[in-house]
Design a protein around this motif. Sequence first.
Motif, PDB file in Angstrom:
ATOM      1  N   ALA A 229       0.832  -1.205   0.000  1.00  0.00           N
ATOM      2  CA  ALA A 229       0.000   0.000   0.000  1.00  0.00           C
ATOM      3  C   ALA A 229       0.868   1.257   0.000  1.00  0.00           C
ATOM      4  O   ALA A 229       0.553   2.249  -0.674  1.00  0.00           O
ATOM      5  N   ALA A 230       1.968   1.223   0.757  1.00  0.00           N
ATOM      6  CA  ALA A 230       2.865   2.386   0.815  1.00  0.00           C
ATOM      7  C   ALA A 230       3.520   2.629  -0.540  1.00  0.00           C
ATOM      8  O   ALA A 230       3.678   3.780  -0.974  1.00  0.00           O
ATOM      9  N   PHE A 231       3.881   1.575  -1.241  1.00  0.00           N
ATOM     10  CA  PHE A 231       4.478   1.722  -2.573  1.00  0.00           C
ATOM     11  C   PHE A 231       3.474   2.326  -3.552  1.00  0.00           C
ATOM     12  O   PHE A 231       3.832   3.174  -4.373  1.00  0.00           O
ATOM     13  N   ARG A 232       2.237   1.906  -3.441  1.00  0.00           N
ATOM     14  CA  ARG A 232       1.212   2.489  -4.322  1.00  0.00           C
ATOM     15  C   ARG A 232       1.016   3.974  -4.000  1.00  0.00           C
ATOM     16  O   ARG A 232       0.913   4.805  -4.913  1.00  0.00           O
ATOM     17  N   ALA A 233       0.978   4.306  -2.712  1.00  0.00           N
ATOM     18  CA  ALA A 233       0.788   5.709  -2.309  1.00  0.00           C
ATOM     19  C   ALA A 233       1.949   6.585  -2.778  1.00  0.00           C
ATOM     20  O   ALA A 233       1.760   7.762  -3.104  1.00  0.00           O
ATOM     21  N   ALA A 234       3.150   6.023  -2.786  1.00  0.00           N
ATOM     22  CA  ALA A 234       4.325   6.779  -3.211  1.00  0.00           C
ATOM     23  C   ALA A 234       4.570   6.686  -4.713  1.00  0.00           C
ATOM     24  O   ALA A 234       5.536   7.272  -5.219  1.00  0.00           O
ATOM     25  N   ASP A 235       3.692   5.961  -5.425  1.00  0.00           N
ATOM     26  CA  ASP A 235       3.824   5.764  -6.862  1.00  0.00           C
ATOM     27  C   ASP A 235       5.195   5.172  -7.206  1.00  0.00           C
ATOM     28  O   ASP A 235       5.899   5.650  -8.103  1.00  0.00           O
ATOM     29  N   GLU A 244      17.913   3.343  -7.201  1.00  0.00           N
ATOM     30  CA  GLU A 244      17.175   4.127  -8.193  1.00  0.00           C
ATOM     31  C   GLU A 244      16.083   4.993  -7.567  1.00  0.00           C
ATOM     32  O   GLU A 244      15.464   5.808  -8.259  1.00  0.00           O
ATOM     33  N   VAL A 245      15.830   4.806  -6.285  1.00  0.00           N
ATOM     34  CA  VAL A 245      14.740   5.524  -5.615  1.00  0.00           C
ATOM     35  C   VAL A 245      15.253   6.875  -5.111  1.00  0.00           C
ATOM     36  O   VAL A 245      16.127   6.946  -4.247  1.00  0.00           O
ATOM     37  N   ALA A 246      14.718   7.952  -5.665  1.00  0.00           N
ATOM     38  CA  ALA A 246      15.146   9.301  -5.288  1.00  0.00           C
ATOM     39  C   ALA A 246      14.706   9.631  -3.864  1.00  0.00           C
ATOM     40  O   ALA A 246      13.716   9.090  -3.366  1.00  0.00           O
ATOM     41  N   PRO A 247      15.432  10.513  -3.186  1.00  0.00           N
ATOM     42  CA  PRO A 247      15.081  10.864  -1.804  1.00  0.00           C
ATOM     43  C   PRO A 247      13.640  11.336  -1.634  1.00  0.00           C
ATOM     44  O   PRO A 247      13.005  11.048  -0.614  1.00  0.00           O
ATOM     45  N   GLU A 248      13.116  12.067  -2.616  1.00  0.00           N
ATOM     46  CA  GLU A 248      11.738  12.541  -2.519  1.00  0.00           C
ATOM     47  C   GLU A 248      10.752  11.378  -2.440  1.00  0.00           C
ATOM     48  O   GLU A 248       9.744  11.444  -1.741  1.00  0.00           O
ATOM     49  N   LYS A 249      11.057  10.292  -3.159  1.00  0.00           N
ATOM     50  CA  LYS A 249      10.202   9.109  -3.111  1.00  0.00           C
ATOM     51  C   LYS A 249      10.313   8.412  -1.757  1.00  0.00           C
ATOM     52  O   LYS A 249       9.335   7.867  -1.233  1.00  0.00           O
ATOM     53  N   TRP A 250      11.510   8.415  -1.199  1.00  0.00           N
ATOM     54  CA  TRP A 250      11.688   7.856   0.143  1.00  0.00           C
ATOM     55  C   TRP A 250      10.816   8.598   1.155  1.00  0.00           C
ATOM     56  O   TRP A 250      10.215   7.980   2.041  1.00  0.00           O
ATOM     57  N   ALA A 256       3.783   7.420   3.964  1.00  0.00           N
ATOM     58  CA  ALA A 256       2.706   6.444   3.754  1.00  0.00           C
ATOM     59  C   ALA A 256       2.764   5.354   4.810  1.00  0.00           C
ATOM     60  O   ALA A 256       1.726   4.916   5.331  1.00  0.00           O
ATOM     61  N   LEU A 257       3.939   4.897   5.149  1.00  0.00           N
ATOM     62  CA  LEU A 257       4.067   3.865   6.173  1.00  0.00           C
ATOM     63  C   LEU A 257       3.674   4.394   7.550  1.00  0.00           C
ATOM     64  O   LEU A 257       3.024   3.717   8.344  1.00  0.00           O
ATOM     65  N   ALA A 258       4.072   5.642   7.835  1.00  0.00           N
ATOM     66  CA  ALA A 258       3.729   6.249   9.128  1.00  0.00           C
ATOM     67  C   ALA A 258       2.214   6.429   9.270  1.00  0.00           C
ATOM     68  O   ALA A 258       1.650   6.288  10.358  1.00  0.00           O
ATOM     69  N   ALA A 259       1.542   6.738   8.159  1.00  0.00           N
ATOM     70  CA  ALA A 259       0.097   6.968   8.202  1.00  0.00           C
ATOM     71  C   ALA A 259      -0.679   5.684   8.496  1.00  0.00           C
ATOM     72  O   ALA A 259      -1.815   5.730   8.959  1.00  0.00           O
ATOM     73  N   GLN A 260      -0.041   4.536   8.264  1.00  0.00           N
ATOM     74  CA  GLN A 260      -0.706   3.253   8.483  1.00  0.00           C
ATOM     75  C   GLN A 260      -0.592   2.758   9.919  1.00  0.00           C
ATOM     76  O   GLN A 260      -1.247   1.804  10.307  1.00  0.00           O
TER      77      GLN A 260
END
Length: 261
Positions: A229-235, A244-250, A256-260
């Motif tokens: 779910a967090a990956f979907r929220a972060a696109d 390959e994951v930019a800091p903004e995506k982190w 998203a994980l904190a909201a859960q």
Amino acid sequence: MARPARNSRALSQNFLADRATADRLARLAVPHAGRPALLLEVGAGKGALTERLAPRCRRLRAYEIDRSLVPVLRDRFSTTPHVTVVGGDFLAARPPRTPFSVAGNVPFSRTAAIVDWCLRAPALTDATLLTQLEYARKRTGDYGSWTLVTVRSWPWYEWRLVGRVPRTRFRPVPGVDAGIVRIERRRTPLLAPAAHDSWRRLVELGFSGVGGSLHASLRRAGPGRRVDAAFRAADLDPRALVGEVAPEKWLLLHGALAAQV
């Protein structure tokens, strides 16, 4: 009998031998009109950069580990009272308690340790470092990938590649070109202090390495549904390699994980 000073090769010293480059580095280190109260120079060498930094700050501490160069530096700046030449290892210095900046043409072999020292200093405002070009590109995302050190510090520090310097501008001439890295403490952090530990745990777990996949690494520590779910929220593509994951995506992923919870 005192031990002879180690030679420049053993100390990973490549002295800046170009005035224009020294001027450019000094301007990047002190880009604003207001002069910093305290500037620390790491690896003063023969004073080429020290000379350009001195007029741009109110106090300058120039560190040089090579004992054979310290008397030369002290003589060169003997009439510049706000410049203090410190003979010794910069890494052994205690960070100042008041705001300060760091600048320098750093020994390539000690770059990681010097950057770590800077990031651990509570009062550091910024650091402008001349490093190997490959190091500079990796740490600033110039290759389109990001490292653990950069991502872990990103909410509190901005990393930028602000210049490149041909290897021919140094003596002795190194085998690679150099890059200028600018690390600035953010005036407003991107995360609240209370989130520091959860951010660090997330990033270190993500870089712990399960086939290079961030998604696979995170699924080891929590329910798979939460991670999905967090990956979907972060696109974020679950197949993305961690580098390959930019800091903004982190940051989106962390939120998203904190909201859960």
